[in-house]
Design an enzyme around this catalytic site. Sequence first.
Site, short mmCIF file in Angstrom:
data_model
loop_
_atom_site.label_atom_id
_atom_site.label_comp_id
_atom_site.label_asym_id
_atom_site.label_seq_id
_atom_site.Cartn_x
_atom_site.Cartn_y
_atom_site.Cartn_z
N TRP A 42 48.19 -69.72 82.64
CA TRP A 42 46.85 -69.17 82.40
C TRP A 42 45.75 -70.15 82.82
O TRP A 42 44.77 -70.33 82.13
CB TRP A 42 46.66 -68.78 80.93
CG TRP A 42 47.77 -67.94 80.40
CD1 TRP A 42 48.70 -68.28 79.47
CD2 TRP A 42 48.10 -66.61 80.82
NE1 TRP A 42 49.58 -67.25 79.28
CE2 TRP A 42 49.24 -66.20 80.10
CE3 TRP A 42 47.53 -65.71 81.75
CZ2 TRP A 42 49.82 -64.95 80.25
CZ3 TRP A 42 48.12 -64.47 81.91
CH2 TRP A 42 49.25 -64.10 81.17
N GLU A 53 40.35 -69.74 75.49
CA GLU A 53 39.93 -70.89 74.68
C GLU A 53 40.32 -70.73 73.21
O GLU A 53 39.61 -71.14 72.31
CB GLU A 53 38.41 -71.14 74.77
CG GLU A 53 37.88 -71.28 76.17
CD GLU A 53 38.33 -72.54 76.88
OE1 GLU A 53 39.19 -73.25 76.34
OE2 GLU A 53 37.84 -72.80 77.98
#
Length: 382
Positions: A157, A363
């Site tokens: 990712w 995040e």
Amino acid sequence: MGVDRELPTPEAYDLLELTRDLVTAELAPRAAADEESGRFPREVFRTLGRAGLLGLPYPEECGGGQPYEVYLQVVEELAAGWLAVGLGVSVHTLACFPTAAYGSAEQRERLLPDLLGGDLLGAYCLSEPHSGSDAAALTTKAFHDGGAYTINGTKAWITHGGHADFYTVFARTGADKSRGISCFHVPAGTDGVRAAPPEKKMGLRSSPTAQMHFDDVLVPEGDRIGAEGQGFPIALSALDGGRLGIAACAVGVAQAALDTAVSYARERRQFGQRIADFQGLRFMLADMATGVAAARALYLAAARRRDAGRPYGPEAAMAKLFATDTAMRVATDAVQVLGGYGYVTDFPAERFLREAKVLQIVEGTNQVQRMVIGRHLAGPGK
């Protein structure tokens, strides 16, 4: 509609005006087409670097000197015009942070000018296929031998994967789960650095995401950032700032969705009047606007704590959680306001909806943010 901002200095107003001009002239006109085709706008980041917008939260000698609250509002404006660019700036800042905050004087002098000037684009390599939210469980290894490290492993990712010029890589140098991780600066051209084919994503298609493979990658000891074993605290510190970057991106997308809905509601007529004149729709727009304003206030409050040198980790998690959930809700409502037009690609509302979804994931998922906030509230256990 322009946002009426409260900024700390006249220079900050000039920076935001410059950002809006760039968005209007160079980003917004091409965002939909490039998003549809999956084209990564690499040259835009060079333009931003030359305009001084990539080094804002760093020392003045690196071209910055702006408080985080100003930098984040620049990110918000960029994301409102094109999320791939706003998110890309946030990720680049995340990749540069370890060198700026933990690097030696020699490393900062050697690396930061190019890192922040726009010629070199960064990527942040922490997540792995089997250790996303549980970052301390990473298995990529860095073996130290004779003044250099050999890195082996796969990262997942990775925003800008395969397009970045350098990778900030976290790898295991010891057995301890959290105290056995170190941080490395790895140029993209290093032998053994290889990108997998990019992921095919629901949205954010013009921002490449790919797995990165590190096969016997030799990294000089001088490119380890911070002390050996210090990598996990570096990663967590970077992520606190990165979460504020995602919060700012989310507010940008939400503001763009709100502006689209308001503009449409003022123009669209049904039953002999503007749909903006129907109370039910006005109430929906009012709730959307209130959510956007509240999310902006929350991320700015956290940024001001950071600028003041105060702890801000829980506040960053709250801002990321609230802003991205708000963006998803506002984008969904924007599609509803536009009705059938909201569901077709001729109008940007459906793109905002697809973009908002990913911000609840990157995040640290919003479930992880709740864990961070809850742990802070509960305090240390016995």
